[in-house]
Structure formats: C-alpha cells, structure tokens
Design a protein around this motif. Structure first.
Motif, PDB file in Angstrom:
ATOM      1  N   PHE A 138      35.466  51.647  36.520  1.00  0.00           N
ATOM      2  CA  PHE A 138      35.588  50.209  36.385  1.00  0.00           C
ATOM      3  C   PHE A 138      34.223  49.634  36.071  1.00  0.00           C
ATOM      4  O   PHE A 138      33.214  50.072  36.604  1.00  0.00           O
ATOM      5  CB  PHE A 138      36.140  49.591  37.675  1.00  0.00           C
ATOM      6  N   SER A 139      34.182  48.631  35.216  1.00  0.00           N
ATOM      7  CA  SER A 139      32.914  48.022  34.826  1.00  0.00           C
ATOM      8  C   SER A 139      32.357  47.193  35.960  1.00  0.00           C
ATOM      9  O   SER A 139      33.077  46.514  36.667  1.00  0.00           O
ATOM     10  CB  SER A 139      33.116  47.098  33.620  1.00  0.00           C
TER      11      SER A 139
ATOM     12  N   ARG B 230      36.898  54.681  40.890  1.00  0.00           N
ATOM     13  CA  ARG B 230      38.162  54.007  41.207  1.00  0.00           C
ATOM     14  C   ARG B 230      38.309  53.832  42.722  1.00  0.00           C
ATOM     15  O   ARG B 230      38.701  52.775  43.201  1.00  0.00           O
ATOM     16  CB  ARG B 230      39.337  54.788  40.643  1.00  0.00           C
TER      17      ARG B 230
ATOM     18  N   SER C   6      37.716  39.267  29.402  1.00  0.00           N
ATOM     19  CA  SER C   6      38.211  40.642  29.409  1.00  0.00           C
ATOM     20  C   SER C   6      39.473  40.752  30.273  1.00  0.00           C
ATOM     21  O   SER C   6      39.627  40.043  31.263  1.00  0.00           O
ATOM     22  CB  SER C   6      37.136  41.569  29.971  1.00  0.00           C
ATOM     23  N   THR C   7      40.334  41.673  29.891  1.00  0.00           N
ATOM     24  CA  THR C   7      41.502  41.969  30.719  1.00  0.00           C
ATOM     25  C   THR C   7      41.265  43.234  31.550  1.00  0.00           C
ATOM     26  O   THR C   7      42.136  43.643  32.307  1.00  0.00           O
ATOM     27  CB  THR C   7      42.767  42.151  29.852  1.00  0.00           C
ATOM     28  N   ASP C   8      40.067  43.838  31.417  1.00  0.00           N
ATOM     29  CA  ASP C   8      39.713  45.021  32.215  1.00  0.00           C
ATOM     30  C   ASP C   8      39.524  44.621  33.673  1.00  0.00           C
ATOM     31  O   ASP C   8      39.168  43.473  33.974  1.00  0.00           O
ATOM     32  CB  ASP C   8      38.400  45.644  31.713  1.00  0.00           C
ATOM     33  N   LYS C   9      39.736  45.548  34.580  1.00  0.00           N
ATOM     34  CA  LYS C   9      39.420  45.297  35.977  1.00  0.00           C
ATOM     35  C   LYS C   9      37.906  45.384  36.118  1.00  0.00           C
ATOM     36  O   LYS C   9      37.288  46.381  35.755  1.00  0.00           O
ATOM     37  CB  LYS C   9      40.110  46.301  36.890  1.00  0.00           C
ATOM     38  N   LEU C  10      37.297  44.314  36.616  1.00  0.00           N
ATOM     39  CA  LEU C  10      35.853  44.216  36.698  1.00  0.00           C
ATOM     40  C   LEU C  10      35.395  44.059  38.142  1.00  0.00           C
ATOM     41  O   LEU C  10      36.035  43.367  38.929  1.00  0.00           O
ATOM     42  CB  LEU C  10      35.359  43.010  35.896  1.00  0.00           C
TER      43      LEU C  10
END
Length: 81
Positions: free
Chosen positions: A2-3, A15, A47-51
């Motif tokens: 994860f970023s 994770r 962003s839609t990434d989990k940050l």
C-alpha cells in the motif's frame, strides 16, 4: 503493498501493517491537510488506491460538500495559526 503518502518519496507498507494500523484511510474525494510546516495546505485525494498517510497530514472527510470547493476557500486567518 500500500502506498504511504509523503511529500517527495513513495514509501510502502505491508498489507498486514496497513490492516493493523490504518482503520480509516483516504478515499477518492477526501482532503488531506498538512499539520506540520505549511499548516493547512489542502489536497484532494484523486486516487482510488488504498493509501496510508503519515502523522504530518490530517484527513478530512466531507461527503456532502465538494472537496475542490473546500480546498479553494481562502481564509485570511489561516496564516495566523
């Protein structure tokens, strides 16, 4: 992985670490505000990434208000904080 959001470098956490330590995380449309240095500088999460984010940032969730509108408000007293 994860970023981890930092000003000048991409960092990553596992994770397991992310799931154990980040119960609330930025989502698209949320606002991140600086808490250290240039206090109150906003940025909309696109962003839609989990940050994951570091303690130097504050997370603002305002689902009923346009995030870009909030970021563009100019409060003269902000510089006094």
């Amino acid at each position: 992985m994860f970023s981890l959001i930092l000003q000048s470098a991409d960092k990553f956490v596992s994770r397991d670490f992310f799931e154990q330590n980040y119960k609330i995380f930025p989502e698209k449309g949320d606002i991140l505000l600086t808490r250290i240095g240039n206090v109150g500088t906003p940025n909309v999460v696109e962003s839609t990434d989990k940050l994951a984010y570091y303690v130097s940032l504050a997370l603002l969730k305002a689902p009923k208000i346009n995030s870009y509108f909030l970021c563009n408000l100019n409060f003269p007293h902000q510089k006094e904080l």
